[in-house]
Design a protein around this motif. Structure first.
Motif, PDB file in Angstrom:
ATOM      1  N   THR A 144      28.990   5.781  40.871  1.00  0.00           N
ATOM      2  CA  THR A 144      27.777   6.247  40.945  1.00  0.00           C
ATOM      3  C   THR A 144      26.136   5.602  40.683  1.00  0.00           C
ATOM      4  O   THR A 144      25.894   5.164  42.310  1.00  0.00           O
ATOM      5  CB  THR A 144      27.628   7.732  40.733  1.00  0.00           C
ATOM      6  N   GLY A 145      26.076   5.170  39.138  1.00  0.00           N
ATOM      7  CA  GLY A 145      25.324   4.384  39.042  1.00  0.00           C
ATOM      8  C   GLY A 145      24.493   3.527  39.514  1.00  0.00           C
ATOM      9  O   GLY A 145      23.461   3.498  39.314  1.00  0.00           O
ATOM     10  N   ILE A 146      26.052   2.197  39.119  1.00  0.00           N
ATOM     11  CA  ILE A 146      25.805   1.569  39.717  1.00  0.00           C
ATOM     12  C   ILE A 146      25.420   1.328  40.771  1.00  0.00           C
ATOM     13  O   ILE A 146      24.474   0.289  41.211  1.00  0.00           O
ATOM     14  CB  ILE A 146      27.194   0.555  39.455  1.00  0.00           C
ATOM     15  N   ILE A 147      26.113   1.525  42.196  1.00  0.00           N
ATOM     16  CA  ILE A 147      25.573   2.034  43.626  1.00  0.00           C
ATOM     17  C   ILE A 147      24.008   2.740  43.832  1.00  0.00           C
ATOM     18  O   ILE A 147      23.532   1.294  45.166  1.00  0.00           O
ATOM     19  CB  ILE A 147      26.826   3.100  44.460  1.00  0.00           C
ATOM     20  N   PHE A 148      24.305   2.972  43.320  1.00  0.00           N
ATOM     21  CA  PHE A 148      22.653   3.687  43.580  1.00  0.00           C
ATOM     22  C   PHE A 148      21.429   2.659  42.593  1.00  0.00           C
ATOM     23  O   PHE A 148      20.407   2.325  43.398  1.00  0.00           O
ATOM     24  CB  PHE A 148      22.203   5.472  42.752  1.00  0.00           C
ATOM     25  N   ALA A 149      21.973   2.721  41.612  1.00  0.00           N
ATOM     26  CA  ALA A 149      20.560   1.334  40.660  1.00  0.00           C
ATOM     27  C   ALA A 149      20.950   0.649  42.183  1.00  0.00           C
ATOM     28  O   ALA A 149      20.029  -0.285  41.888  1.00  0.00           O
ATOM     29  CB  ALA A 149      21.309   0.917  39.775  1.00  0.00           C
ATOM     30  N   THR A 150      21.532  -0.624  42.475  1.00  0.00           N
ATOM     31  CA  THR A 150      21.771  -1.490  43.068  1.00  0.00           C
ATOM     32  C   THR A 150      20.693  -0.911  44.424  1.00  0.00           C
ATOM     33  O   THR A 150      19.968  -2.357  44.313  1.00  0.00           O
ATOM     34  CB  THR A 150      22.768  -1.860  43.459  1.00  0.00           C
ATOM     35  N   LEU A 151      21.285   0.076  44.704  1.00  0.00           N
ATOM     36  CA  LEU A 151      20.306   0.475  45.965  1.00  0.00           C
ATOM     37  C   LEU A 151      18.776   0.492  45.988  1.00  0.00           C
ATOM     38  O   LEU A 151      17.901  -0.194  46.369  1.00  0.00           O
ATOM     39  CB  LEU A 151      20.655   1.500  46.634  1.00  0.00           C
ATOM     40  N   VAL A 152      18.344   1.156  45.029  1.00  0.00           N
ATOM     41  CA  VAL A 152      17.099   1.380  44.248  1.00  0.00           C
ATOM     42  C   VAL A 152      15.902  -0.005  43.670  1.00  0.00           C
ATOM     43  O   VAL A 152      15.297  -0.091  44.680  1.00  0.00           O
ATOM     44  CB  VAL A 152      16.957   2.402  43.217  1.00  0.00           C
ATOM     45  N   PHE A 153      17.560  -1.031  43.271  1.00  0.00           N
ATOM     46  CA  PHE A 153      16.769  -1.764  42.556  1.00  0.00           C
ATOM     47  C   PHE A 153      16.057  -3.242  44.041  1.00  0.00           C
ATOM     48  O   PHE A 153      14.981  -3.741  43.969  1.00  0.00           O
ATOM     49  CB  PHE A 153      17.597  -3.212  42.226  1.00  0.00           C
ATOM     50  N   VAL A 171      14.836  -1.999  46.859  1.00  0.00           N
ATOM     51  CA  VAL A 171      13.948  -1.527  47.667  1.00  0.00           C
ATOM     52  C   VAL A 171      12.734  -1.504  46.685  1.00  0.00           C
ATOM     53  O   VAL A 171      12.345  -2.015  46.980  1.00  0.00           O
ATOM     54  CB  VAL A 171      13.928  -0.212  47.849  1.00  0.00           C
ATOM     55  N   ILE A 172      12.851  -1.160  45.384  1.00  0.00           N
ATOM     56  CA  ILE A 172      11.299  -1.429  44.902  1.00  0.00           C
ATOM     57  C   ILE A 172      10.993  -2.713  44.405  1.00  0.00           C
ATOM     58  O   ILE A 172      10.139  -2.481  43.841  1.00  0.00           O
ATOM     59  CB  ILE A 172      11.496  -0.563  44.020  1.00  0.00           C
ATOM     60  N   ALA A 198       7.667   1.917  51.213  1.00  0.00           N
ATOM     61  CA  ALA A 198       7.022   3.012  52.000  1.00  0.00           C
ATOM     62  C   ALA A 198       7.433   3.042  52.951  1.00  0.00           C
ATOM     63  O   ALA A 198       8.283   3.448  54.020  1.00  0.00           O
ATOM     64  CB  ALA A 198       5.412   2.651  52.609  1.00  0.00           C
ATOM     65  N   ARG A 199       7.889   1.552  53.489  1.00  0.00           N
ATOM     66  CA  ARG A 199       9.389   0.959  54.834  1.00  0.00           C
ATOM     67  C   ARG A 199      10.216   2.404  54.926  1.00  0.00           C
ATOM     68  O   ARG A 199      10.938   2.459  55.385  1.00  0.00           O
ATOM     69  CB  ARG A 199       9.427  -0.663  54.756  1.00  0.00           C
ATOM     70  N   VAL A 200      11.286   2.491  53.375  1.00  0.00           N
ATOM     71  CA  VAL A 200      12.264   3.049  53.476  1.00  0.00           C
ATOM     72  C   VAL A 200      11.933   5.045  53.181  1.00  0.00           C
ATOM     73  O   VAL A 200      11.995   5.632  54.266  1.00  0.00           O
ATOM     74  CB  VAL A 200      12.619   2.786  52.217  1.00  0.00           C
ATOM     75  N   THR A 201      10.808   5.147  52.705  1.00  0.00           N
ATOM     76  CA  THR A 201      10.433   6.418  52.894  1.00  0.00           C
ATOM     77  C   THR A 201      10.459   7.057  54.572  1.00  0.00           C
ATOM     78  O   THR A 201      10.361   8.150  54.643  1.00  0.00           O
ATOM     79  CB  THR A 201       9.414   7.108  51.972  1.00  0.00           C
ATOM     80  N   ASP A 202       9.291   5.789  54.997  1.00  0.00           N
ATOM     81  CA  ASP A 202       8.925   6.476  56.371  1.00  0.00           C
ATOM     82  C   ASP A 202      10.507   6.787  57.161  1.00  0.00           C
ATOM     83  O   ASP A 202       9.896   7.356  58.137  1.00  0.00           O
ATOM     84  CB  ASP A 202       7.919   5.880  56.931  1.00  0.00           C
ATOM     85  N   LYS A 203      11.152   6.119  57.057  1.00  0.00           N
ATOM     86  CA  LYS A 203      12.758   6.782  57.363  1.00  0.00           C
ATOM     87  C   LYS A 203      13.626   7.864  57.182  1.00  0.00           C
ATOM     88  O   LYS A 203      13.641   8.541  57.496  1.00  0.00           O
ATOM     89  CB  LYS A 203      13.439   5.428  57.503  1.00  0.00           C
ATOM     90  N   ILE A 204      13.571   7.855  55.577  1.00  0.00           N
ATOM     91  CA  ILE A 204      14.072   8.243  55.472  1.00  0.00           C
ATOM     92  C   ILE A 204      13.810   9.501  55.255  1.00  0.00           C
ATOM     93  O   ILE A 204      14.343  11.058  55.281  1.00  0.00           O
ATOM     94  CB  ILE A 204      14.600   8.176  53.761  1.00  0.00           C
ATOM     95  N   VAL A 205      12.953  10.676  55.086  1.00  0.00           N
ATOM     96  CA  VAL A 205      11.863  11.508  54.944  1.00  0.00           C
ATOM     97  C   VAL A 205      11.809  12.362  56.426  1.00  0.00           C
ATOM     98  O   VAL A 205      12.355  14.233  56.053  1.00  0.00           O
ATOM     99  CB  VAL A 205      10.534  11.528  54.126  1.00  0.00           C
ATOM    100  N   PRO A 206      11.806  11.786  57.359  1.00  0.00           N
ATOM    101  CA  PRO A 206      12.154  12.315  58.350  1.00  0.00           C
ATOM    102  C   PRO A 206      13.346  12.462  59.274  1.00  0.00           C
ATOM    103  O   PRO A 206      13.468  14.190  59.102  1.00  0.00           O
ATOM    104  CB  PRO A 206      11.427  11.389  59.713  1.00  0.00           C
ATOM    105  N   ILE A 207      13.909  12.145  58.659  1.00  0.00           N
ATOM    106  CA  ILE A 207      16.313  11.988  58.934  1.00  0.00           C
ATOM    107  C   ILE A 207      16.075  13.162  58.088  1.00  0.00           C
ATOM    108  O   ILE A 207      17.109  14.015  58.735  1.00  0.00           O
ATOM    109  CB  ILE A 207      16.503  10.472  58.199  1.00  0.00           C
ATOM    110  N   MET A 208      16.202  12.868  56.857  1.00  0.00           N
ATOM    111  CA  MET A 208      16.345  14.399  55.990  1.00  0.00           C
ATOM    112  C   MET A 208      15.812  15.157  55.836  1.00  0.00           C
ATOM    113  O   MET A 208      16.231  16.413  56.312  1.00  0.00           O
ATOM    114  CB  MET A 208      16.277  13.443  54.158  1.00  0.00           C
ATOM    115  N   GLY A 209      14.406  15.439  56.236  1.00  0.00           N
ATOM    116  CA  GLY A 209      13.624  17.085  56.336  1.00  0.00           C
ATOM    117  C   GLY A 209      14.307  17.526  58.603  1.00  0.00           C
ATOM    118  O   GLY A 209      14.961  18.761  58.115  1.00  0.00           O
ATOM    119  N   ILE A 210      14.581  16.741  59.015  1.00  0.00           N
ATOM    120  CA  ILE A 210      14.901  17.018  60.277  1.00  0.00           C
ATOM    121  C   ILE A 210      17.177  17.230  59.471  1.00  0.00           C
ATOM    122  O   ILE A 210      16.782  18.571  60.959  1.00  0.00           O
ATOM    123  CB  ILE A 210      15.374  15.658  61.438  1.00  0.00           C
ATOM    124  N   LEU A 211      17.102  16.610  59.474  1.00  0.00           N
ATOM    125  CA  LEU A 211      18.365  17.266  58.563  1.00  0.00           C
ATOM    126  C   LEU A 211      18.891  18.482  58.161  1.00  0.00           C
ATOM    127  O   LEU A 211      19.304  19.490  58.424  1.00  0.00           O
ATOM    128  CB  LEU A 211      19.050  16.288  58.363  1.00  0.00           C
TER     129      LEU A 211
END
Length: 515
Positions: free
Chosen positions: A232-241, A243-244, A252-265
């Motif tokens: 799990t750590g390697i998968i997350f680390a790869t995805l996070v890297f 983005v950052i 910001a391009r990622v969070t302005d999509k994720i935040v509404p999705i997770m909020g609505i969910l």
């Protein structure tokens, strides 16, 4: 910088060795636990120490008092100007030629992604299972007061940010404390700013990183079956890297999509529960108000409910901690006060809306056991409220939703993963800006931090470093000590900005850029 890299190379080798076999990882985990517990236990105990004669942590009172002071000083700004805040988020007053890197909405989404998370799911469940339904009232009150703290710190974050020739910016408490104190002739600004930056880096590695990875892995493995956390750590680390590495614009391009999705969910699922149990909503609010002013049989009575509500709000929305000011500093505006208006929406969304929804679902689905003869909660030997199936934390929230929606644990798992991921990428930016404040701007310094941050994701998912997480949580709240001291000295500057902006807005000098 080369000298600086040498110990990091050794650190990387250490992590690689630690994760090479599960047996070695467990051994290192135990050693780190013991070493950290011995070396940092005093600091954790100091930050979370209760006020004598109570169980109320002094750091929570520090945040609540600060929020109350700012609310009164700015004349309840969070209630008077919320309409203008929404207009700013919509982009009605956004000038595309202003300095900055992200829009008002993207800055809000990035900051929200750092606060909306497991605290809203697991933390609220803990609060109501100890403080009862009444804890919800005090949680809402603290959230409303915290809106003024966010307003103050985020206005200063934009006013004192550094703007560079390439269009990038750096801001946050370390900048407004050092520059603002110097401007006003107040000594000690650089020392206070440096302390904040150190605590921010430690908090980013721990509570903003390792804890998130650890809890995400726990939730995933609960559904899929146990497997090594480093995967799990390697998968997350790869995805996070991925983005950052692109900086705040990429985040910001990622969070302005994720935040509404997770909020609505999450909020959508809560609304379904409330609709299915619409006849109990009035009763639930009655429980909340009665519990807030009577205690309704919880351990500690009214004070017990108040403590849990204030604690959860403080731990959830981070108002006064100063972290959000770092994200908001990157906004595209030449009017610092506008980002103060935008940021005050955060505690409202995080605490007043999302945390309250969680609490209502737990109360309405009657997860808290009540004695039918006395109408009081049934308490366990530890003083907690007995729950329907004995669960607590995230399991209690899952049980509450699952009582009406059988497949909700899968939705919750998705929400936890999204919350954890968004929190990690936001805190990577907070830690990065504190890092570059201490060690200087530049691509090498930034890349060094980002690589170390991603390595800590793997460690967090693979290990159970209790004392390390405790220390990093303490570091996050230690940020609030330095930050609020700075806010007290600099709030007259915010008032000047507020008065100037509002007079120009009323006169028509500040115009909308779109209708």
């Amino acid at each position: 910088m080369k000298k600086f890299m040498t110990p990091f190379n050794a650190l990387f080798a250490f992590f690689a060795l630690a994760l090479s076999t599960s047996a070695k990882a467990e051994g290192i985990d135990a050693a780190v636990n013991e070493a950290f517990g011995f070396a940092t236990g005093w600091f954790v105990n100091l930050i979370f120490a209760p006020i004598p004669g109570t169980s109320f942590p002094w750091i929570v009172l520090w945040l609540v008092v600060g929020a109350s002071v700012f609310t009164l000083y700015f004349g309840f700004v969070q209630f008077r100007n919320i309409g203008h805040s929404i207009a700013l988020v919509k982009g009605d007053y956004s000038n595309p030629n202003d300095a900055g890197e992200v829009s008002h909405f993207q800055a809000l989404a990035t900051a929200l992604s750092g606060t909306v998370g497991l605290g809203n799911i697991a933390g609220v469940a803990v609060a109501v299972s100890i403080g009862g339904a009444g804890a919800t009232f005090w949680m809402i009150l603290a959230g409303l007061l915290g809106m003024a703290s966010k307003f103050t710190e985020c206005t200063l974050g934009v006013k004192y940010r550094n703007e560079y020739k390439d269009g990038s910016v750096s801001g946050g408490p370390m900048y407004y404390i050092s520059k603002g104190f110097a401007e006003r002739g107040i000594p000690g600004g650089k020392i206070l700013a440096g302390l904040f930056a150190v605590f921010c880096i430690l908090g980013a590695f721990g509570g903003g990183n390792m804890f998130q990875a650890n809890q995400a892995h726990a939730q995933i493995s609960q559904l899929t079956g146990d497997y090594p956390g480093w995967i799990t750590g390697i998968i997350f680390a790869t995805l996070v890297f991925a983005v950052i590495v692109g900086g705040i614009k990429s985040i910001a391009r990622v969070t302005d999509k994720i935040v509404p999705i997770m909020g609505i969910l999450y909020v959508g699922a809560a609304l379904i529960i409330l609709i299915l149990n619409a006849d109990k909503i009035g009763w639930a609010f009655g429980q909340i108000f009665e519990g807030a002013f009577t205690g309704l049989g919880v351990a500690g009575g009214i004070v017990g409910a108040l403590i849990q509500g204030f604690k959860r709000a403080a731990f959830s929305n981070e108002a006064g901690v100063g972290s959000a000011a770092i994200a908001h500093s990157a906004v595209q505006t030449n009017e610092p006060i506008t980002e103060g208006f935008v940021s005050l929406l955060e505690p409202f969304i995080d605490t007043v809306v999302i945390c309250t929804m969680t609490a209502l679902v737990i109360i309405i689905t009657q997860q808290l056991v009540v004695d039918p003869t006395t109408g009081m909660y049934v308490l366990t030997e530890s003083g907690r409220i007995m729950t329907a199936d004995g669960s607590s934390g995230v399991a209690l929230t899952s049980a509450a939703f699952g009582s009406n929606i059988s497949w909700f644990p899968y939705i919750l798992a998705i929400a936890v993963v999204l919350f954890a991921f968004s929190t990690m990428i936001s805190w990577s930016y907070y830690g990065l800006k504190a890092w570059t404040y201490l060690f200087g701007e530049g691509k090498n310094a930034e890349l060094t931090f980002k690589v170390i941050f991603c390595l800590f994701i793997i460690v967090g998912a693979a290990a159970s470093l209790g004392p390390v997480i405790d220390f990093s949580d303490a570091a996050i709240f230690a940020m609030a000590v330095a930050n609020i001291i700075g806010l007290y000295f600099l709030m007259p500057i915010v008032k000047q900005e507020l008065n100037s902006y509002m007079s120009r807005l009323k006169s028509g000098e500040i115009k909308k850029y779109k209708d």
